[in-house]
Structure formats: structure tokens, C-alpha cells
Design an enzyme around this catalytic site. Sequence first.
Site, PDB file in Angstrom:
ATOM      1  N   GLN A 176     -10.497 -23.398  46.468  1.00 18.26           N
ATOM      2  CA  GLN A 176      -9.168 -23.496  47.087  1.00 18.26           C
ATOM      3  C   GLN A 176      -8.833 -22.297  47.992  1.00 18.26           C
ATOM      4  O   GLN A 176      -7.727 -22.237  48.515  1.00 18.26           O
ATOM      5  CB  GLN A 176      -8.088 -23.628  46.004  1.00 18.26           C
ATOM      6  N   HIS A 198     -14.575 -29.365  52.818  1.00 15.89           N
ATOM      7  CA  HIS A 198     -13.425 -30.196  53.204  1.00 15.89           C
ATOM      8  C   HIS A 198     -12.090 -29.546  52.871  1.00 15.89           C
ATOM      9  O   HIS A 198     -11.042 -30.017  53.289  1.00 15.89           O
ATOM     10  CB  HIS A 198     -13.539 -31.608  52.612  1.00 15.89           C
ATOM     11  N   CYS A 320      -7.881 -35.333  41.375  1.00 15.54           N
ATOM     12  CA  CYS A 320      -8.884 -35.932  40.504  1.00 15.54           C
ATOM     13  C   CYS A 320      -8.246 -36.530  39.257  1.00 15.54           C
ATOM     14  O   CYS A 320      -8.775 -37.461  38.679  1.00 15.54           O
ATOM     15  CB  CYS A 320      -9.927 -34.895  40.126  1.00 15.54           C
TER      16      CYS A 320
END
Length: 374
Positions: A176, A198, A320
Site C-alpha cells: 500500500q 496495480h 478481498c
Amino acid sequence: MNGIYLDHAATTPLRPSALEAYTRAALETGNAASTHRAGQAARELLEEGRARAAAALGVRPLELLFNSGGTEGDNHALLALARLFPGGHLVTVLTEHSAVLEPARLLESLGYPVTFLKPDAQGRVHPDALAAALRDDTFLVSVAHANNEIGTVQDIAALAEVAHARGARFHTDAVQSPGVLEVAPTRWNVDLASFSAHKWGGPKGVGLLYVRRGLDLPPLLLGGGQERGLRGGTHNVAGAYAAAISLEEALREQPAEHERLRALQRRLEAGLRKVPGVSFNHPPDGNPKVVSVTLEGADGEALLMNLDLEGVYASLGSACSAGTMQPSHVLLALGMSERQARSTLRFSLGRTTTEADIDAAVAAFERVAARVVV
Ligand SMILES: Cc1ncc(COP(=O)(O)O)c(C=O)c1O
């Protein structure tokens, strides 16, 4: 995309530099492992990308492994290292991403003792708490740099020092961080660090694992011996090249982007705070891209769906765990009740977020809150 995208911790839009680099490299026909000139041309792009990513991160090119992303990097660090220390002790934290927790649980089921540390109410792991958990047979400590749900930033250098003092290795999931927080594997003095393209505007399904020189890490994927035997499988040259070029750009922009996002984060907090029943779970000095907000008495799923109908895209804790109907394990580990955890949303800001986006999201939240509080 229409609407207001405030889910940058789940994934962030592709940077034009990444698309351009991807397109250029994808047009190379050769397999980077082939010895003919077509293969060499692909190999050159791969190694140029590795060298540029390494320079941007302040590490050696040979210390970077291209892979499929954060999940693979985390699995690789825990599962492959465990093979060298049969039955050894592993230390991690209850608030880690499932890409760390699941391999840790697998190891536990195979007979490895695992300590899951409980952080403080803001998600912090104190070096003393880590020191108390270490044993002579601790082979690895894994603590994320920045938490994906509440943004808590750990003092990785201090934690790694404590681990090393007892002879353990240290892995950090830094997925992150790039582009928003400073990333410094060398200054942190970690042995392993996972990254995922990503999250900084590179392509999905590509990542980097930093493996400190001298660490004898076995491969996770066995096959053709690519990546110096550390990862079998034909190289995703275009993905790796685009990841590297966009990483350079993201790290160059990081100091200014940190300040810009901090101001936007404060603006979002100030707007949401006006809604009765709102409280925040992210620490004030955490990752500036994360705002974790609890609306007392609200059903988080209804809140999320109503915001979606208003064109505002947020998340229930981590992407998730979204859709599983389980309250976030991170929020529960901080001491929140199931009810509070189910009334919590994560907004996450990024490169394309503007003040106008924040103001529109606040206005939508105010309208929606009035409908969903039960
Ligand atoms: C902290 C953290 N670790 C690991 C991952 C998994 O990364 P990837 O999506 O590249 O597999 C994520 C992504 O959600 C994450 O936020």
C-alpha cells in the site's frame, strides 16, 4: 469511468506512462529466456525495467524479483522461507492482509508454531511487544508497512532491528505504500519486501519482491528456472517493464502526492464529521490515502450500495473480504464490536482524486446516511 472513484487502496487507475511502456514492450515477440536476438530484445527491456525499478527503490537490480503481485510476494516470503526452517516459529500480526495470514495459517496447520500479535487500538505494533514474542527458533517476522484498511504505518526499521537482534529475518508487505509513503527497503534493513504494481498505477497481476542480497530464498514456483531460479514461468515482460516505468514516476511524485492526499483526507474527514454518528478508525498520522469511517447504527453494505447508486465507489474494509459478509478481521483485531465493524466503510484516495470529488462524496454520504441508519 463515470462516477467518483474512492477505492484506490483496492486498485488505482493505470498511469499513461504504464500503458505506453506496456504497449512498447508487448510488441516484442521474443521470450526473454530465449538466446536468439528476438529473445534478447525482450530480455533487454526486462533488465532495463529491473535496473530502473531498483534505482528508484535504492536497491540492487539482483535484489528484485518480478512476479504476479502482492499475494505471490507474501506467499513466497512465508512459504518458501519456511522450507529452510522446518517447524520453526513465525511471528505476524492479526491485522495483516489475507495474503500473509492465509500462508501463516497454512504453516500453522503443518505444525509450525505461529504467533499472531494483537496491535494497539490504532493498529500499531510496538517493538517491545514484538521482542516479547520472539523465540530462539523464530525464523521470520512479517509486518506490513501500511495497513490496507486503516492506513496505520509501522516503524519498520525499529521492528526489523528487534527481529534481527534475535536472529530472525524480517518481511514487510509494502503493497500500500509506493507513490504515497516513502519506501526504503535498505534504510528499513528488511530482508524481504512485497510490492504490487496495480497499487501505484502499473498493470494488475505484476509485482516485485525485494530479496536482500545474501538471503537464501527458495523458489515458490518451480519450472524453467527463470528469475535466477527464484520463479519459474515465462516472463511477463510487458507487465514488468510497465511496472518499473510507472514505479519510477510514482516514487518521483511521492513527496508532493503525500501532501496533496493529506489535505484531501482532512477535507473528507471534515465533511463526514458533520454527519451525526460518524467516527474515524484511521490514525491521524497514517497513510493519507485511507479514511475509515464508522456510521453508528448503519448497515455498511446498504451504505456501500446506496453510495454506488449515487456514483460514489468505496469499499467495506478490504476489497478481498468484500462480498464475504464477514466483518473485517482488521477492525475486530482493533477491539471493535462486530456491529461497529459492520457499520464501517473505507474511502481511499489516489492520483486522480480532486477536491470536487471529495465534496461530491461528502454530499452523497450525507444523503445516503439519512436513509440507511436503522
Ligand atoms: C496490504 C496488501 N497486501 C497484499 C495485497 C495483494 O496484492 P495483489 O492484489 O497484487 O495480489 C493487497 C491488495 O489488496 C494489499 O492491500
